[in-house]
Design an enzyme around this catalytic site. Structure first.
Site, mmCIF file in Angstrom:
data_model
loop_
_atom_site.group_PDB
_atom_site.id
_atom_site.type_symbol
_atom_site.label_atom_id
_atom_site.label_comp_id
_atom_site.label_asym_id
_atom_site.label_seq_id
_atom_site.Cartn_x
_atom_site.Cartn_y
_atom_site.Cartn_z
ATOM 1 N N LEU A 115 -4.557 3.290 13.230
ATOM 2 C CA LEU A 115 -4.207 3.655 14.571
ATOM 3 C C LEU A 115 -5.271 4.395 15.096
ATOM 4 O O LEU A 115 -5.249 4.652 16.351
ATOM 5 C CB LEU A 115 -2.624 3.833 14.765
ATOM 6 C CG LEU A 115 -1.853 2.670 14.429
ATOM 7 C CD1 LEU A 115 -0.425 3.210 14.509
ATOM 8 C CD2 LEU A 115 -1.910 1.309 15.128
ATOM 9 N N GLY A 145 -16.345 -11.888 8.609
ATOM 10 C CA GLY A 145 -15.269 -11.073 9.702
ATOM 11 C C GLY A 145 -14.356 -12.299 9.852
ATOM 12 O O GLY A 145 -14.253 -13.366 9.492
ATOM 13 N N VAL A 169 5.831 -0.524 11.790
ATOM 14 C CA VAL A 169 5.737 -1.842 12.343
ATOM 15 C C VAL A 169 4.555 -2.595 11.446
ATOM 16 O O VAL A 169 3.580 -1.760 10.919
ATOM 17 C CB VAL A 169 5.848 -2.437 13.738
ATOM 18 C CG1 VAL A 169 7.053 -2.286 14.327
ATOM 19 C CG2 VAL A 169 4.833 -1.314 14.296
ATOM 20 N N THR A 173 -3.947 -8.132 13.557
ATOM 21 C CA THR A 173 -5.218 -7.674 13.079
ATOM 22 C C THR A 173 -5.068 -6.245 12.770
ATOM 23 O O THR A 173 -6.013 -5.641 12.402
ATOM 24 C CB THR A 173 -6.153 -7.818 14.233
ATOM 25 O OG1 THR A 173 -5.668 -7.426 15.588
ATOM 26 C CG2 THR A 173 -6.649 -9.124 14.377
ATOM 27 N N LYS A 196 2.107 -16.859 4.656
ATOM 28 C CA LYS A 196 1.644 -17.142 5.848
ATOM 29 C C LYS A 196 0.588 -18.109 6.093
ATOM 30 O O LYS A 196 -0.591 -17.924 5.295
ATOM 31 C CB LYS A 196 1.681 -15.830 6.983
ATOM 32 C CG LYS A 196 0.975 -16.138 8.049
ATOM 33 C CD LYS A 196 0.780 -14.844 8.863
ATOM 34 C CE LYS A 196 0.109 -14.731 10.120
ATOM 35 N NZ LYS A 196 -0.618 -13.743 10.671
ATOM 36 N N PRO A 205 -4.214 -21.866 12.358
ATOM 37 C CA PRO A 205 -4.114 -21.888 10.971
ATOM 38 C C PRO A 205 -5.015 -21.105 10.449
ATOM 39 O O PRO A 205 -6.082 -20.952 10.876
ATOM 40 C CB PRO A 205 -3.928 -23.613 10.535
ATOM 41 C CG PRO A 205 -4.960 -24.029 11.544
ATOM 42 C CD PRO A 205 -4.884 -23.188 12.791
ATOM 43 N N SER A 224 3.619 13.551 6.161
ATOM 44 C CA SER A 224 5.028 14.048 6.322
ATOM 45 C C SER A 224 6.139 13.388 6.664
ATOM 46 O O SER A 224 6.035 12.378 7.585
ATOM 47 C CB SER A 224 4.795 15.056 7.866
ATOM 48 O OG SER A 224 6.040 15.195 8.631
ATOM 49 N N ALA A 237 2.813 -8.897 9.628
ATOM 50 C CA ALA A 237 1.684 -10.245 9.445
ATOM 51 C C ALA A 237 0.499 -9.699 9.025
ATOM 52 O O ALA A 237 0.052 -8.907 9.863
ATOM 53 C CB ALA A 237 2.299 -10.995 10.497
ATOM 54 N N ALA A 274 -2.447 2.536 6.722
ATOM 55 C CA ALA A 274 -3.817 3.044 6.782
ATOM 56 C C ALA A 274 -4.308 4.255 5.667
ATOM 57 O O ALA A 274 -5.145 4.010 4.923
ATOM 58 C CB ALA A 274 -4.271 3.731 8.012
HETATM 59 P P1 FAD Z 1 0.969 5.608 11.134
HETATM 60 O O1 FAD Z 1 2.107 4.377 10.394
HETATM 61 O O2 FAD Z 1 1.709 6.032 12.222
HETATM 62 O O3 FAD Z 1 1.094 6.559 9.764
HETATM 63 C C1 FAD Z 1 0.647 7.733 10.276
HETATM 64 C C2 FAD Z 1 0.805 8.885 9.098
HETATM 65 O O4 FAD Z 1 0.152 10.308 9.536
HETATM 66 C C3 FAD Z 1 2.328 8.955 8.766
HETATM 67 O O5 FAD Z 1 2.350 9.184 7.309
HETATM 68 C C4 FAD Z 1 2.677 10.580 9.193
HETATM 69 O O6 FAD Z 1 3.593 11.058 8.578
HETATM 70 C C5 FAD Z 1 0.994 11.368 9.125
HETATM 71 N N1 FAD Z 1 0.951 12.398 10.093
HETATM 72 C C6 FAD Z 1 0.659 12.354 11.305
HETATM 73 N N2 FAD Z 1 0.697 13.642 11.656
HETATM 74 C C7 FAD Z 1 1.030 14.321 10.748
HETATM 75 C C8 FAD Z 1 0.767 15.758 10.557
HETATM 76 N N3 FAD Z 1 0.625 16.790 11.450
HETATM 77 N N4 FAD Z 1 0.935 16.195 9.368
HETATM 78 C C9 FAD Z 1 1.137 15.506 8.456
HETATM 79 N N5 FAD Z 1 0.966 14.202 8.319
HETATM 80 C C10 FAD Z 1 0.872 13.676 9.478
HETATM 81 N N6 FAD Z 1 -0.458 -4.583 11.956
HETATM 82 C C11 FAD Z 1 -0.555 -6.062 11.323
HETATM 83 O O7 FAD Z 1 -1.587 -5.804 10.519
HETATM 84 N N7 FAD Z 1 0.228 -6.900 11.516
HETATM 85 C C12 FAD Z 1 1.278 -6.740 12.417
HETATM 86 O O8 FAD Z 1 1.973 -7.771 12.476
HETATM 87 C C13 FAD Z 1 1.320 -5.516 13.304
HETATM 88 N N8 FAD Z 1 2.315 -5.522 13.998
HETATM 89 C C14 FAD Z 1 2.206 -4.255 15.178
HETATM 90 C C15 FAD Z 1 3.126 -3.975 15.881
HETATM 91 C C16 FAD Z 1 3.170 -3.201 16.610
HETATM 92 C C17 FAD Z 1 4.032 -3.091 17.992
HETATM 93 C C18 FAD Z 1 2.118 -1.921 16.696
HETATM 94 C C19 FAD Z 1 2.382 -0.615 17.477
HETATM 95 C C20 FAD Z 1 1.397 -2.203 15.710
HETATM 96 C C21 FAD Z 1 1.444 -3.383 14.795
HETATM 97 N N9 FAD Z 1 0.361 -3.226 13.832
HETATM 98 C C22 FAD Z 1 0.397 -4.371 13.161
HETATM 99 C C23 FAD Z 1 -0.538 -2.322 13.554
HETATM 100 C C24 FAD Z 1 0.254 -1.426 12.488
HETATM 101 O O9 FAD Z 1 1.555 -0.992 12.333
HETATM 102 C C25 FAD Z 1 -0.791 -0.288 11.758
HETATM 103 O O10 FAD Z 1 -2.120 -0.761 11.809
HETATM 104 C C26 FAD Z 1 -0.332 0.217 10.597
HETATM 105 O O11 FAD Z 1 0.850 0.502 10.503
HETATM 106 C C27 FAD Z 1 -1.126 1.588 10.144
HETATM 107 O O12 FAD Z 1 -0.702 2.666 10.884
HETATM 108 P P2 FAD Z 1 -1.342 4.203 10.512
HETATM 109 O O13 FAD Z 1 -1.194 4.248 9.036
HETATM 110 O O14 FAD Z 1 -2.591 3.998 11.150
HETATM 111 O O15 FAD Z 1 -0.332 4.972 11.154
#
Ligand code: FAD
Length: 511
Positions: free
Chosen positions: A345, A446, A59, A356, A90, A108, A51, A62, A27
């Site tokens: 997230l 969408g 994770v 998604t 895909k 599909p 960090s 896809a 993200a």
């Molecule tokens: P994160 O990857 O958790 O990143 C958080 C960031 O914030 C990290 O860099 C961390 O270091 C930083 N951070 C947090 N606290 C601090 C702090 N105090 N100081 C400094 N830095 C900090 N999405 C798909 O599109 N396809 C899939 O197949 C898919 N499968 C998934 C399966 C599972 C089981 C899960 C749980 C999710 C899945 N997702 C999937 C969703 C996808 O993983 C997330 O949408 C995506 O990885 C984005 O994560 P994020 O960047 O929001 O959070």
């Protein structure tokens, strides 16, 4: 100078010059990439803090076809990205054992058949079903037949050609995607700061965020903050206390256990989601590994049992220790509050059944760019952004839920729970309409348009009672021949496509 001229001047001044992005997961880096490229003319000063000690969720492999448009907007070369992220193509998702045990269908990225006499193809298929003819959607879709035969080539540019009737996405290593975007952003002036944020400081009167303070005491001020800190929601939840809409009542899966392994066969151009006793298991083939995960509901299965079940269904021994994750399906009540927007997230999570996560991040970035404040007061931009994100989340939630409730499974407490629960009114309406008339509530924009809903309805054995009267112009006697001819056109076209592995070898195999 009159006060009205003054206020005009104030409003015309760019409201935001300095953006701080908290988090460097998918993200964070996607947001930084979107802002530094599309909003380059605004000359924003963008800083991203992450960090390594905290790490990312690790994770998310896809994707949906929309990611290609995002990358294209950024000017990213597709083959370079595929190589760097060890990606495969895909064409959709295979759902096994969802309508009932033994079923298989593919959702599909593309159409089924062609409209005949301005009437949707599926109405003819409903008629075929009633006549006792084979009515599985698979054979009428190029991407489904290509996926089943491990074929891939990009869609034809001539829209008259049947090989133009599909889209595609990627199955990739999301960590490598974030690394790729990091280089992209750093080349465009984004500053990356490594460190853990320990404190967030707010303006005492307005409550707006003024700065984040790192463990080493360094303080980063900004006009605007993007919370990409993952499930913890460092800004949106822990600082601004924005509540979370918990949707576990509808989508009860709340944990996952994941592990990668080697592939036992050729690289397949599709993801697989197999329904299990207390959830479902994914299989996502990349160039160098297969990602697997059992998404389950902790009320119905223990972590140990889920891990055993996940490992038992792998095609090869795992390459690493299984990793466990917990989540709550839902959405932040408002993802943009004051001068902070939560993306990824921290803004919400819908379980990964239809891949998604990254799509919702992309939608959030697109909406933020469209609503990016140009005036010092931006209440309306914020309101519109939150409205658009609500629509998006609700639409995805309903579509995910459809998979769980369009079933005759009752072989475990999990499935009995799902089939006895109340549906959101929005989904109930969609299903009632389809069951009685064959009509699909469809959206212009969408994800998950008509073919997506049709694939799940037909794939999970929901055949409508009624058909569009326009389809009745075709006599029963010619219907089988018409359907055969469409299936033949599809299979002839697919026979001409390249093998998926061969296409990767030719275009984008990682060294
Ligand atoms: P994160 O990857 O958790 O990143 C958080 C960031 O914030 C990290 O860099 C961390 O270091 C930083 N951070 C947090 N606290 C601090 C702090 N105090 N100081 C400094 N830095 C900090 N999405 C798909 O599109 N396809 C899939 O197949 C898919 N499968 C998934 C399966 C599972 C089981 C899960 C749980 C999710 C899945 N997702 C999937 C969703 C996808 O993983 C997330 O949408 C995506 O990885 C984005 O994560 P994020 O960047 O929001 O959070």
């Amino acid at each position: 100078m009159s006060s009205s001229t003054n206020s005009f001047k104030t409003d015309d001044t760019p409201a935001i010059k300095k953006v701080v992005i908290v988090g460097g997961g998918t993200a964070g880096w996607m947001t930084a990439a979107g802002l530094c490229s599309v909003l380059a003319p605004l000359n924003l000063d963008i800083t991203l803090v992450e960090s390594e000690a905290i790490g990312t969720v690790g994770v998310g492999e896809a994707t949906l076809p929309h990611i290609r448009f995002f990358n294209r907007k950024l000017g990213i070369d597709e083959n370079a990205l595929m190589k760097a992220t060890k990606a495969t193509y895909k064409l959709g998702i295979e759902f096994r054992d969802w309508g009932k045990i033994g079923d298989s269908y593919i959702h599909p990225f593309g159409d089924f058949g062609f409209p005949i006499n301005r009437c949707g193809f599926h109405h003819y298929l409903s008629r075929a079903h009633k006549m006792g003819l084979p009515s599985h959607l698979d054979q009428y879709s190029v991407p489904v037949m290509a996926a089943r035969n491990a074929k891939f080539q990009p869609p034809h540019s001539d829209t008259e050609n049947v090989l133009s009737t599909f889209g595609y996405a990627y199955q990739f290593d999301a960590g490598l995607y974030a690394n790729f975007l990091r280089k992209f952003c750093e080349n465009r002036g984004v500053t990356r700061i490594e460190g853990r944020i320990n404190e967030v400081s707010q303006n005492k009167e307005s409550g707006e965020i003024e700065c984040v303070i790192l463990e080493n005491g360094e303080s980063l001020t900004g006009d605007f903050f993007v919370d990409c800190s993952g499930f913890r929601g460092l800004l949106i939840s822990q600082t601004l206390n924005v509540p979370y809409r918990n949707w576990t009542e509808h989508l009860p899966c709340d944990r996952a256990v994941v592990a990668a392994c080697s592939a036992a066969g050729p690289e397949l151009p599709y993801t697989r989601a197999t329904a299990k006793s207390s959830g479902w298991q994914w299989r996502i083939p990349l160039q160098h590994r297969v990602g697997n995960g059992y998404v389950y509901c902790s009320e119905f299965i223990s972590d140990q049992e889920a891990e055993r079940s996940m490992l038992g269904d792998l095609e090869a021994p795992p390459n690493s220790e299984p990793k466990r994750l917990r989540f709550t399906t839902g959405q932040r009540q408002k993802s943009w509050v004051k001068n902070c927007v939560a993306i990824g997230l921290s803004g919400g999570f819908l379980e990964p059944l239809e891949s998604t996560g990254i799509y919702l991040i992309q939608e959030a970035i697109t909406n933020l760019i469209e609503m990016f404040p140009t005036q010092t007061s931006y209440d309306v931009d914020r309101k519109e952004y939150n409205r658009l994100m609500d629509i998006e989340f609700e639409r995805v939630r309903d579509f995910l839920l459809l998979h769980y409730v369009a079933t005759t499974r009752s072989d475990s407490p999990f499935w009995r729970h799902l089939t006895s629960m109340d549906l959101p009114a929005s989904l109930k309406h969609k299903m009632d309409l389809f069951k009685s008339t064959g009509r699909v509530v469809s959206y212009e924009i969408g994800a998950f348009k008509k073919p997506s809903w049709l694939s799940v309805y037909f794939g999970q054995n929901i055949i409508p009672k009624g058909v569009d009267p326009l389809s009745l112009h075709m006599p029963d006697s010619v219907l089988p021949e018409q359907l055969n001819s469409v299936a033949k056109t599809v299979s002839n076209a697919v026979a001409l496509m390249s093998g998926h592995g061969a296409y990767i070898d030719q275009e984008c195999r990682a060294e």
